[in-house]
Design a protein around this motif. Structure first.
Motif, PDB file in Angstrom:
ATOM      1  N   ALA B   7     -74.166  42.442 -32.944  1.00  0.00           N
ATOM      2  CA  ALA B   7     -73.308  42.653 -34.667  1.00  0.00           C
ATOM      3  C   ALA B   7     -71.936  42.675 -33.986  1.00  0.00           C
ATOM      4  CB  ALA B   7     -73.320  43.349 -34.650  1.00  0.00           C
ATOM      5  N   GLY B   8     -71.325  42.345 -32.320  1.00  0.00           N
ATOM      6  CA  GLY B   8     -69.853  43.161 -33.128  1.00  0.00           C
ATOM      7  C   GLY B   8     -69.224  44.067 -33.813  1.00  0.00           C
ATOM      8  N   THR B   9     -68.941  45.071 -32.122  1.00  0.00           N
ATOM      9  CA  THR B   9     -68.248  46.092 -32.943  1.00  0.00           C
ATOM     10  C   THR B   9     -66.513  45.354 -33.087  1.00  0.00           C
ATOM     11  OG1 THR B   9     -69.492  47.517 -31.189  1.00  0.00           O
ATOM     12  CG2 THR B   9     -67.788  48.185 -32.346  1.00  0.00           C
ATOM     13  N   PRO B  10     -66.395  46.299 -33.788  1.00  0.00           N
ATOM     14  CA  PRO B  10     -65.100  45.707 -34.421  1.00  0.00           C
ATOM     15  C   PRO B  10     -63.989  45.893 -32.930  1.00  0.00           C
ATOM     16  CG  PRO B  10     -65.381  47.443 -35.663  1.00  0.00           C
ATOM     17  CD  PRO B  10     -67.118  46.762 -35.348  1.00  0.00           C
ATOM     18  N   ALA B  24     -67.341  44.651 -38.912  1.00  0.00           N
ATOM     19  CA  ALA B  24     -66.451  45.452 -40.127  1.00  0.00           C
ATOM     20  C   ALA B  24     -65.799  44.655 -41.414  1.00  0.00           C
ATOM     21  CB  ALA B  24     -65.241  45.911 -39.717  1.00  0.00           C
ATOM     22  N   ALA B  25     -65.379  43.360 -40.940  1.00  0.00           N
ATOM     23  CA  ALA B  25     -64.785  42.840 -41.708  1.00  0.00           C
ATOM     24  C   ALA B  25     -65.459  41.582 -42.564  1.00  0.00           C
ATOM     25  CB  ALA B  25     -63.924  41.010 -41.115  1.00  0.00           C
ATOM     26  N   ARG B  27     -68.800  42.534 -43.946  1.00  0.00           N
ATOM     27  CA  ARG B  27     -69.460  43.389 -44.917  1.00  0.00           C
ATOM     28  C   ARG B  27     -68.437  44.253 -45.065  1.00  0.00           C
ATOM     29  NH1 ARG B  27     -72.240  45.811 -40.349  1.00  0.00           N
ATOM     30  NH2 ARG B  27     -70.208  47.533 -39.433  1.00  0.00           N
ATOM     31  N   ALA B  28     -67.157  44.011 -45.649  1.00  0.00           N
ATOM     32  CA  ALA B  28     -66.117  44.994 -46.298  1.00  0.00           C
ATOM     33  C   ALA B  28     -65.816  44.133 -47.264  1.00  0.00           C
ATOM     34  CB  ALA B  28     -64.969  45.087 -45.142  1.00  0.00           C
ATOM     35  N   GLY B  29     -66.295  42.313 -47.325  1.00  0.00           N
ATOM     36  CA  GLY B  29     -65.995  41.729 -48.141  1.00  0.00           C
ATOM     37  C   GLY B  29     -67.187  42.579 -49.208  1.00  0.00           C
ATOM     38  N   ALA B  30     -68.140  43.571 -48.783  1.00  0.00           N
ATOM     39  CA  ALA B  30     -69.295  43.362 -49.983  1.00  0.00           C
ATOM     40  C   ALA B  30     -69.514  45.079 -50.369  1.00  0.00           C
ATOM     41  CB  ALA B  30     -70.519  42.864 -49.523  1.00  0.00           C
ATOM     42  N   PRO B  31     -68.513  45.799 -50.598  1.00  0.00           N
ATOM     43  CA  PRO B  31     -68.747  47.249 -50.861  1.00  0.00           C
ATOM     44  C   PRO B  31     -70.526  47.006 -51.382  1.00  0.00           C
ATOM     45  CG  PRO B  31     -67.028  46.513 -51.325  1.00  0.00           C
ATOM     46  CD  PRO B  31     -67.490  45.502 -51.182  1.00  0.00           C
ATOM     47  N   SER B  32     -71.226  48.196 -51.408  1.00  0.00           N
ATOM     48  CA  SER B  32     -72.533  47.973 -51.664  1.00  0.00           C
ATOM     49  C   SER B  32     -72.769  49.704 -51.695  1.00  0.00           C
ATOM     50  CB  SER B  32     -73.428  47.401 -50.932  1.00  0.00           C
ATOM     51  OG  SER B  32     -74.357  48.317 -50.147  1.00  0.00           O
ATOM     52  N   ARG B  36     -76.546  53.154 -45.086  1.00  0.00           N
ATOM     53  CA  ARG B  36     -77.146  52.120 -44.476  1.00  0.00           C
ATOM     54  C   ARG B  36     -77.941  52.323 -43.943  1.00  0.00           C
ATOM     55  NH1 ARG B  36     -72.391  51.072 -40.027  1.00  0.00           N
ATOM     56  NH2 ARG B  36     -70.417  49.957 -41.709  1.00  0.00           N
TER      57      ARG B  36
END
Lengths: 313, 300
Positions: B7-10, B24-25, B27-32, B36
């Protein structure tokens, strides 16, 4: 809540307040943090920055106002929110009994990651924090800068949506600070949302896209470092230091030399578009400072203008 | 990057771009509002706190386990056999027809597990809240005060079970156990210890220094250790004092461990049940306070 679906704020605060008994640590502050932004709280110690961070981090309940983090309510969904944050606290909370790598592994376990996943991420993070060679060493003998880097690595183990950094470089020597800034800058380049507090104006200028200036529990200004400087200061400053005792005798002698004059205990600051011209004009008036420094305005000057005090006492 | 689907740790990895965009980047656009997958809660969360202690303990394990065997052996040798030899010769019937070793061993079992419990609930709590602040580190993750308190008590339970088991084994080797029921002395001693640990933990969570520890140990724990029927029967105390001893949680514990070691525990099951109930109620009340005080400290 009406939110722009293209870029809803990751953190949204209105009238956010924190009281401890009769003392108000955070007094009705408003702010929003957008995805991918590096957002800073700049202010002196005791301004309410850490209290604000703790409310965002869902480890301290708000006393009033509204706060949503990642679209969730800290009051009812604290664990879910914390699961998606990466927190770098002001004071290290590393387990000095464990090794560097073990600190990362156990921290990943707190987020419910499998042991295999923790191991994989720990190795990557050690690389990122430039600690690969120290993986099996105990934490206790590490330098302050290394511990900070480990704390940052640790905060990334859950691939957070937002990083909360409370005074990330306080107490570090300049070299360690620059190394840390470099790491944080890389995170920022990759689009990680950073929220940080600092009382170092150079840190705020280096890292923050946008910041709020806090003083005495309130937000007193907001903007990008550049826009704040443009709005609240001049392009340049001429700093003049006089021999001890001389400065007190100079009242009124600076009138008309600059757009604005600040008298600090140890020096006089003359704000103007052209600092060099001010220095020359002062010399022509017969003022003889021991040293003159002409420099660009910084956030320190913004803070001084807004509050009448310096950031670092 | 080790795995192709990583997944790529930021901010990680040496090759920017490929495989780095999730994390991060994005997922950050889609707060839910959805938690998790894998966010631990309840018992799973407390288990993570337990796991942390297990990681710490791995290094101290050998020395600590060795001590768990050596201490009871020394005490039973010196007091049970050494001192007991004189006691038995002077008054053979003083301990209800059993030797002093038989009388002493279960009392010492409950008493030393109590002492261990007091230690286990003091320094690790100070460490978690003040010294290394490991509880604060946990609280920055999905783990909350309840998981931290309950996980800590779970670890204490485990530690006390080790100590009680080692003690019981040594007692058996000394011939100080009369019945297979002696095995029940282990949970009885652990429960006794927990009744103390929960309250001690709750108290230490309110402290800024461990200064009170010495006073508590000297003025509360030592008198309880000495006078709760551990070394001599409560019946030998003045009648006016005896009811006070019934207030001692340790006395309830010793009644249970001694009943187990001598095989008389189930002769009066109702009595045994009352002892268990007292200790359970104390433990539960202490645990509730422990959670509350940890929450107050972590989430001001």
């Amino acid at each position: 809540m009406p939110m722009n679906p293209a870029s809803p704020p990751l953190i949204h605060a209105r009238g956010l307040t924190k009281r401890f008994g009769a003392f108000t640590a955070v007094d009705a502050v408003d702010f929003d943090v957008a995805p991918g932004e590096a957002f800073g709280f700049l202010g002196p110690n005791g301004a309410g920055k850490t209290s604000t961070m703790k409310m965002i981090g869902c480890t301290s309940p708000a006393s009033g106002g509204t706060l949503t983090v990642l679209g969730m309510d800290p009051e009812t969904q604290g664990p879910e929110i914390r699961g998606r944050l990466g927190v770098v606290p002001q004071q290290d909370t590393l387990d000095e009994e464990l090794t560097v790598r073990e600190n990362l592994l156990i921290y990943g376990r707190y987020f419910g990651l499998s042991r295999a996943e923790c191991g994989r991420r720990a190795d990557e993070l050690l690389e990122f924090a430039q600690l690969s060679e120290r993986g099996s060493s105990r934490v206790e003998p590490l330098s302050g800068g290394m511990k900070r880097r480990l704390t940052i690595a640790r905060s990334l183990i859950n691939e957070p949506d937002v990083m909360l950094l409370d005074e990330p470089t306080t107490g570090l020597d300049p070299q360690a600070r620059h190394l840390l800034w470099d790491r944080l800058y890389r995170l920022k380049q990759r689009g990680v949302t950073l929220v940080l507090t600092t009382h170092y104006m150079d840190e705020a200028e280096q890292l923050c896209d946008r910041l709020v200036v806090m003083d005495k529990a309130k937000i007193v200004a907001e903007g990008s470092p550049r826009s704040l400087i443009e709005q609240y200061s001049t392009r340049e400053v001429a700093e003049m230091r006089f021999a001890p005792g001389v400065q007190d005798t100079l009242d009124g002698q600076f009138n008309g030399l600059a757009d604005r004059v600040e008298h600090l205990p140890d020096r006089v600051l003359l704000y103007a578009e052209d600092g060099e011209a001010v220095a020359v004009a002062a010399h022509d008036r017969g003022l003889r400072p021991e040293t003159v420094l002409v420099r660009r305005s910084t956030l320190e000057d913004v803070f001084l203008r807004l509050t009448g005090r310096s950031l670092v006492d | 990057m080790t795995a192709p689907d990583a997944a790529g740790t930021p901010g990680l990895g040496q090759t920017p771009g490929v495989g780095q965009t999730r994390g991060a980047a994005v997922r950050a656009g889609a707060p839910s509002g959805l938690p998790r997958p894998g966010t631990p809660s309840g018992i799973a969360a407390a288990a993570r706190v337990f796991e942390h202690r297990a990681w710490q303990y791995r290094r101290a394990f050998r020395g600590s386990l060795f001590g768990s065997f050596v201490n009871p052996a020394l005490f039973l040798m010196a007091m049970g056999l050494g001192l007991g030899g004189y006691v038995n010769a002077q008054s053979p019937a003083a301990f209800g027809g059993v030797t002093y070793l038989h009388f002493l061993a279960p009392g010492l079992l409950a008493g030393s597990v109590m002492q261990q419990a007091i230690f286990e609930a003091t320094f690790p709590v100070m460490e978690g809240l003040l010294w290394r602040r490991t509880f604060h580190a946990m609280y920055a993750t999905p783990l909350g005060p309840q998981a931290i308190a309950m996980g800590t008590l779970a670890w204490i339970t485990f530690r006390l079970a080790l100590v009680a088991s080692a003690f019981t084994l040594v007692s058996a080797l000394f011939g100080a156990t009369e019945s297979p029921l002696a095995i029940l002395g282990i949970p009885a001693a652990v429960l006794t210890g927990l009744a103390f640990a929960a309250w001690m933990g709750a108290y230490m969570a309110t402290q800024r220094t461990p200064d009170k520890f010495a006073a508590i140990f000297r003025w509360a724990i030592m008198p309880l250790f000495l006078f709760s029927g551990t070394f001599f029967p409560v019946a030998s105390l003045p009648a006016s004092i005896q009811p006070i001893i019934w207030l001692s949680p340790l006395w309830h514990g010793v009644e249970l461990t001694r009943g187990a070691a001598l095989g008389t525990l189930l002769d009066d099951p109702f009595r045994a049940l009352i002892h268990v109930a007292v200790l359970v109620i104390l433990t539960v009340a202490g645990a509730i306070l422990f959670v509350r005080n940890i929450r107050r400290k972590l989430a001001p």
